[in-house]
Design an enzyme around this catalytic site. Sequence first.
Site, mmCIF file in Angstrom:
data_model
loop_
_atom_site.group_PDB
_atom_site.id
_atom_site.type_symbol
_atom_site.label_atom_id
_atom_site.label_comp_id
_atom_site.label_asym_id
_atom_site.label_seq_id
_atom_site.Cartn_x
_atom_site.Cartn_y
_atom_site.Cartn_z
ATOM 1 N N HIS A 309 47.673 44.234 47.886
ATOM 2 C CA HIS A 309 48.782 43.586 47.197
ATOM 3 C C HIS A 309 49.844 43.224 48.214
ATOM 4 C CE1 HIS A 309 51.833 42.743 44.192
ATOM 5 N NE2 HIS A 309 50.833 42.635 43.351
ATOM 6 N N ASP A 366 44.248 44.427 38.716
ATOM 7 C CA ASP A 366 43.055 43.695 38.293
ATOM 8 C C ASP A 366 41.764 44.486 38.484
ATOM 9 O OD1 ASP A 366 44.354 41.368 37.489
ATOM 10 O OD2 ASP A 366 44.612 40.768 39.577
#
Length: 431
Positions: A309, A366
């Site tokens: 991320h 996700d």
Amino acid sequence: MSKEAILKIEDQELSFPIIEGTEQEKGIDLRTLRSKTGYITYDEGFGNTGSCQSEITFIDGEKGILRYRGYPIDELAEKSDFIECAYLIIYGELPDAEQRQAFSDRIGRNASIDERMHRIFEGYPRDANPMAILSAMMTSLGSYYPYLATNDRSTDLANFDEAAAFAISKVRTICAASYRVSKGLPIMYPKKDYDYCDNFLHMMFSNPYDEFPKGTLQGKALNLILLLHADHEQNCSTSTVRMVGSGGANLFASISAAIGALWGPLHGGANMAVIQMLEEIHASGDDGSKFIEQAKSGTSGKRLMGFGHRVYKNFDPRAKIIGQACDELLNELGIEDPCLDIARKLEEAARADDYFVSRNLYPNVDFYSGIIMRALSIPLNMFTVMFAIGRMPGWVANWKEVSSQAKGKISRPRQIYQGPTIRDYVPMDQR
Ligand code: CMC
């Protein structure tokens, strides 16, 4: 004493004010840099650039903190629901009982879409990507309800409450309708006595003689997924909303652009890519170890999807909540999904692998959300539209914030030009 930063360029020494956020985040206000020096800052990917000052969502990527309007995500996930969080994100405070009721009623009242829009779905090929349909339908809302999409800022802001409810409510109707038509099934109308998530599942999966019931585990799981996606400060799609809104475009047009931004596999498209990756690993008979080696090589073109991320460098708090919910839901529904086993093995292996640890690559939201969506029978090509349904409150709130600024400036970054310098035009017969 006000703080300042000193910048020395050639023999010029300049001072720039320091801005401090309510959570002590610090930034150097360089808005006058170019006019004072002719220099601009260069920050490809905007990793060090604050594009706005916002009151909506706070993230501390090092500590794995995410808060909507000051409330920690884990507390909201445990005690609140998607619609209450939508209100909080958009209006800044938790609603009292009356405000909550009025907000839910407004969303409930506006769940249907204009009958003429139903015919547009028929015009798409059966295998059309639902993100393309969603983006087109979202901006089209402005042409069916033009009084909500005038592109006159004060008018659009005066009608904001209604436009916001339209966007949040109709997005799930549009997504469900695109699915029904792609399957050759009749479009289902929303039900008055169903809540937000139950209504979505009903519009997706009910049939005339077999209605999807309300109050199911599936509805609860969907509520959690949407809540966890509801806002995430200046990500690619939300920055797009602000960019488009900064030019004065109406809410629906700004959201439509954000849907395009969300589509890519490095952003909202990652939830689909995770499942494709897990299915590929399963089909090849790999337990995940070969794939991990490929993702590390840097030459295979493969990445461990659902890992890493830009902001979280320790853990993604949403991934923690969703990973646990995933186990619970599959257990309660009695589903055995080989993808979950592979995902767990991949996580374990990556967490013990120096490549991932040294680069601070941890599971993101996700990584497990796709497995929950599979358990809800959401088709793979709809995973990213589910993200869009969830992110709607954040997009709406950011559009409002950017549009409400008294001296709102259009977003217009600079560049460092690296192309050819001036040259003479060469006529066709001399090329
Ligand atoms: N698998 C393998 N290596 C990776 C991964 C990954 N998933 N992510 C980053 N790296 C490596 C990358 O190759 C680079 O290595 P090196 O320093 O040797 O060149 C290093 O880690 C830094 O990567 P980066 O691309 O510079 O990092 P970024 O901050 O620009 O990218 C990211 C963040 C999310 C785009 C990236 O981690 C990624 O592509 N992850 C997989 C896609 C994904 O899961 N996206 C969903 C993000 S969460 C949902 C959302 O908020 O949109």
